[in-house]
Design a protein around this motif. Structure first.
Motif: not given
Length: 559
Positions: A116-134, A155-163
């Motif tokens: 599977i070739i994909c953006d970081y988001n699909y594995v690391f982003d808590p809002n986007v990561r692939l639920k069928r795998f993770f 990217r990690g800082r951005s994914m896991y920060s919130a406002a």
């Protein structure tokens, strides 16, 4: 080999940019030509793969969404029985053929693929990561290949920060106050909490806890969710999309609040539009990223600029004992000349016409030593424009020939995809006019582009790439100082030098390439900067402005 020998089930090739996804597809293609039997799919963002001119996922508005689930199984079977390299174009082709949503089709196909070739988001982003795998901490025999892994820190800082923004609560309350008094009251309570934060805030304010606020936010979130569900089909609720945006920002804030550790800093501030916000800032994303990595069996994180490696170990996994390999460059260092300007600086205290003129003279010296295509990387658009103005003035004064000014082409801050392509096409000019591209360090042209041979023969890098001073950079420096480390290095020097090395890496792309790199800042000669240089940079030559042209001419004559 690991998958072939049964050590893993799937390979996730994770990238930060579209162009590196293309490289992964090409690499798999080369392996297939050598006999590899391996099915891969490239996942593309929903907006970019949508067949409609304007995406609208409502089944009443999208013919591909309406009845999608009735047809998707046939579509998946058709693809996996006829294709092995399932790219974006293949997905769109079969989605149109079977009248299904291309994005959802690609996700379903991923279950039947080896890679599977994909953006970081699909594995690391808590809002986007692939639920069928993770989802829910699921793990599997997954191997993660993380390309250009230096990007994963930010990217990690951005994914896991919130406002959350105070004005959003007022806006949402205005929409619902005549319909749902309970929800309006819950939103009003959140707004009052924010008002208290605002009264205590100067330029910005670091706070120790938002637990009480999070409790009020949880109530508003629950009631807003019920309101949106109840009014899903209400034609009179024309602001539903805006409420959904606010709902999602609240949800992400609450999810990140659940993850709070001592690797977060909570602060309040006004943004550039004057809106007041409270932010959960993930200063060290290593725990969150590593928890994702541990859902597989191994990960290989690679980049040409993971230096210093100790810093990236700390920021990406938090494990100092992780294996690290420094792969020696296969390129002959004699085919590349690096000069460091010892009498020039991009420091704020030095900025002015005198320094800009010196930089302009250096740029001319580099490009005049051998006619060809060059890129010049600046710390900001403002700096670039200041130097460009000086070049125009100096050309009018007769200091430079008209051809130098005419060769300059500038990156635009509002460039669209077509503009980017046209910018790069100018470097594929054969025997045409030479091009000097003025770009911004850390921007779209400083990494991920592949200009070979005569397409690019040199790069001039103005300044050490240090991030602009702002609240979050200050907080990063303070956090790492308090952790017993050199906060200035962690917040400024390491990220800056990474941008420098990425920009310099545009020059030599093949074993046949010849090129020059000019580092224009005296700070590159300071030990704390030189210690980060790749080993292949140890043959640099420190020069003054008057020596630059002759030093480079001697190099070009030698190769």
């Amino acid at each position: 080999m690991a998958v072939g020998e049964g050590h893993g089930d799937k390979i996730f090739y994770l990238t930060a940019k579209t162009i590196t996804r293309t490289v992964a597809e090409q690499t798999y293609g080369i392996l297939r030509e050598g006999g590899l039997h391996y099915r891969t799919v490239t996942l593309t963002a929903r907006d970019k793969v949508c067949i409609l001119e304007e995406r609208n996922c409502n089944p009443d508005a999208c013919p591909y969404a309406k009845g999608h689930f009735d047809r998707v199984n046939d579509a998946v079977y058709d693809v996996i029985t006829h294709e092995t390299a399932i790219t974006r174009d293949i997905i769109v082709k079969y989605a149109a053929l079977h009248n299904v949503c291309p994005f959802e089709l690609s996700l379903d196909i991923s279950l039947w693929c080896d890679g599977i070739i994909c953006d970081y988001n699909y594995v690391f982003d808590p809002n986007v990561r692939l639920k069928r795998f993770f989802a829910d901490g699921m793990s599997g025999g997954y191997i993660f290949l993380v390309d250009e892994a230096h990007n994963l820190v930010d990217r990690g800082r951005s994914m896991y920060s919130a406002a959350v923004v105070k004005e959003d609560f007022l806006e949402a309350r205005k929409y619902v106050k005549g319909i749902d008094k309970g929800l309006a009251s819950a939103l009003d309570k959140c707004n009052k909490d924010m008002l208290e934060f605002k009264r205590e805030c100067g330029d910005y304010n670091v706070i120790s806890s938002v637990s009480a606020f999070a409790m009020h936010l949880e109530r508003a979130y629950s009631m807003l969710q019920k309101f949106l569900d109840k009014n899903r089909q209400n034609p009179h609720i024309d602001y539903r999309e805006r409420l959904m945006e606010i709902f999602l920002s609240i949800r992400h804030f609450l999810n990140m609040h659940d993850l709070l550790t001592d690797k977060y800093v909570i602060y309040t501030e006004h943004d550039s539009q004057g809106q007041f916000f409270v932010r959960l800032f993930c200063v060290d994303p290593s725990d969150n990223l590593n928890s994702c990595i541990e859902q597989g069996i191994c990960a290989v994180l690679f980049s040409a600029t993971l230096l210093p490696v100790r810093y990236f170990k700390e920021m990406l996994t938090g494990k100092a004992d992780d294996m690290a390999v420094y792969a020696k460059s296969s390129f002959d260092t004699d085919m590349r000349r690096i000069i460091v300007g010892r009498d020039v600086s991009s420091r704020y205290s030095r900025r002015g016409d005198a320094e800009y003129r010196k930089i302009a003279e250096y740029i001319f010296a580099v490009t005049d030593a051998k006619r060809g295509n060059y890129m010049v990387f600046f710390p900001s658009y403002g700096f670039m424009q200041s130097v460009l103005k000086v070049i125009y003035d100096m050309t009018d004064e007769g200091c430079f020939p008209d051809e130098f000014e005419q060769s300059i082409m500038c990156q635009d801050s509002s460039m669209n995809e077509e503009g980017r392509e046209n910018f790069l096409k100018a470097f594929d000019n054969g025997a045409g006019d030479a091009v000097t591209g003025f770009c911004v360090m850390g921007g779209i042209f400083s990494e991920g582009i592949n200009l070979k041979n005569e397409q690019l023969i040199g790069a001039v890098i103005v300044g050490a790439g240090l991030p602009m001073v702002c609240t979050e950079q200050k907080l990063l420096q303070e956090y790492f100082d308090d952790s017993g480390k050199n906060g200035f290095d962690y917040a400024y020097v390491y990220p800056g030098m990474n941008k420098v090395m990425q920009a310099a890496g545009r020059v030599i792309r093949t074993e046949e390439d010849r090129g020059v790199i000019a580092l224009l800042d005296e700070r590159f000669l300071y030990r704390e900067y030189r210690d980060i240089f790749p080993r292949e940079w140890n043959n640099y030559i420190a020069v003054r402005k008057e020596q630059a042209a002759q030093t480079l001419r001697e190099f070009w004559e030698s190769v």
